[in-house]
Design a protein around this motif. Structure first.
Motif, PDB file in Angstrom:
ATOM      1  N   GLU A 135      41.927  18.361  56.254  1.00  0.00           N
ATOM      2  CA  GLU A 135      40.582  18.604  57.019  1.00  0.00           C
ATOM      3  C   GLU A 135      40.884  18.480  58.622  1.00  0.00           C
ATOM      4  O   GLU A 135      40.474  19.612  59.169  1.00  0.00           O
ATOM      5  CB  GLU A 135      39.572  17.736  56.523  1.00  0.00           C
ATOM      6  N   ARG A 164      40.907  22.189  59.898  1.00  0.00           N
ATOM      7  CA  ARG A 164      39.910  22.734  60.545  1.00  0.00           C
ATOM      8  C   ARG A 164      38.853  21.763  61.272  1.00  0.00           C
ATOM      9  O   ARG A 164      38.656  22.589  62.382  1.00  0.00           O
ATOM     10  CB  ARG A 164      38.913  22.574  58.967  1.00  0.00           C
ATOM     11  N   THR A 224      39.205  21.034  49.061  1.00  0.00           N
ATOM     12  CA  THR A 224      38.386  19.789  48.588  1.00  0.00           C
ATOM     13  C   THR A 224      39.478  19.235  47.531  1.00  0.00           C
ATOM     14  O   THR A 224      39.537  17.792  47.265  1.00  0.00           O
ATOM     15  CB  THR A 224      37.015  19.658  48.131  1.00  0.00           C
TER      16      THR A 224
END
Length: 365
Positions: free
Chosen positions: A255, A259, A56
């Motif tokens: 991201e 992911r 993050t």
């Protein structure tokens, strides 16, 4: 005030202010500040939480860099939120519909995302240099427009694919993924976290070792003086906003390519506004922004532990605001102290220089 004191006093004051304000916030919520901090640190020490903090933080760092580029030119680019979402959906659509070899596929997605963000940032830049429209107003409005663009593009009759109760872009095949560093059951650190670090290094070189960086800072400090030196102020505004938008377009890429592999209508949002806080916290310096991104991510991911010690997790939002406020106040206090000191020093020097002149005039008379 010595150079060392000038460098160390603002962060020391900021740390003291933030500790005081955060401690008071926890006490008001009927909690123990030491217990709360211990619980948060213990949560962060967990392997999975630590990996999430790093991942993050990489996203926050990109958002902070995008905002900082505008800040260097005294441009308040609130539109990073819309720019990164437009870049994300553009990159996801291209990634899910175009077949390319590995590496080249991922590079194409990154380029498309950066270009989409840059083009979207060019809109308020053109409005500012041609019509004098304040970038704060135009970028806020374009954030809302970006939401409408996403809603239109992620539909079954356009580029959306329905999966259960959720709808998003077509899945990006493995050739477009960016591998990370696995840490077993703790998870995987996104590979594009290192891209964020590389962009931070490039930002430092640009601002401190290139003529463009000098002109950018000079234009932000004094547009009139920069124009007198031959710098085209309008061109600098356009360039700064487009660069800011290009970096903003990459915010969701860690991201997306590490992911999720698809961009949905419920994908995380708010990174652009977090980037503003991170840039302010880091004082537009790449190292400071990195620290701010890690601190912000730590507070976000360790907030769950507060519930276990009887402190509402929402107190973290107050902590984040208190920290940013402390940094802004501390640097402003030191700036005013330096300004007052400089004025007194000049006054003493002027007075000292005036005394011999008065004495000489008296002798001649």
């Amino acid at each position: 005030m010595t150079a060392l004191v000038r460098r160390l006093l603002p962060p020391a004051l900021a740390l003291a202010f933030s500790v005081l304000l955060c401690g008071l916030a926890v006490l008001i919520s009927h909690g123990n500040p030491i217990t709360a901090v211990t619980a948060m640190v213990g949560q962060a020490a967990d392997g999975a939480t630590l990996v999430n903090i790093v991942n993050t933080a990489g996203v926050y760092y990109l958002a902070g860099l995008a905002v900082a580029i505008g800040f260097q030119m005294r441009l308040f680019n609130i539109g990073v939120e819309g720019q990164y979402r437009v870049g994300a959906v553009a990159g996801a659509i291209v990634g899910g519909t175009v077949a390319l070899p590995p590496v080249l596929h991922a590079v194409a997605i990154l380029v498309v995302a950066a270009l989409a963000g840059a083009l979207y940032a060019a809109i308020p830049a053109v409005l500012k240099v041609t019509r004098g429209v304040n970038e704060v107003i135009s970028t806020i409005m374009l954030n809302a427009v970006a939401g409408g663009i996403l809603a239109y593009l992620i539909r079954p009759d356009t580029f959306g694919v329905l999966r259960g109760n959720n709808i998003g872009t077509a899945m990006i095949p493995p050739s477009g993924w960016v591998p990370g560093i696995p840490f077993g059951s703790a998870g995987t650190v996104f590979g594009l976290v290192f891209l964020a670090a590389a962009l931070g290094a490039g930002y430092w070189v640009m601002m401190n070792r290139t003529r463009f960086g000098f002109e950018l800072k000079a234009s932000g400090e004094s547009p009139t003086a920069a124009a007198a030196g031959g710098v085209n102020a309008k061109r600098m505004v356009l360039t700064a906003m487009v660069l800011s938008g290009a970096v903003a377009g990459l915010v969701a890429m860690p991201e997306l390519l590490g992911r999720d592999h698809t961009y949905t209508v419920i994908s995380p949002s708010g990174y652009g506004f977090t980037g503003i806080a991170v840039a302010l916290l880091g004082r537009n310096h790449p190292g400071g922004i990195a620290f701010g991104a890690l601190l912000w991510s730590f507070l976000d991911k360790s907030a769950l532990a507060l519930d276990n010690v009887g402190v509402p997790r929402e107190i973290v939002t107050i902590m984040q605001g208190a920290i940013v406020l402390s940094v802004v106040v501390a640097y402003e206090v030191v700036r005013r102290i330096e300004l007052t000191s400089a004025q007194r020093r000049v006054g003493r020097e002027v007075g000292t220089a005036a005394e011999p002149a008065v004495a000489t005039a008296g002798g001649e008379s």
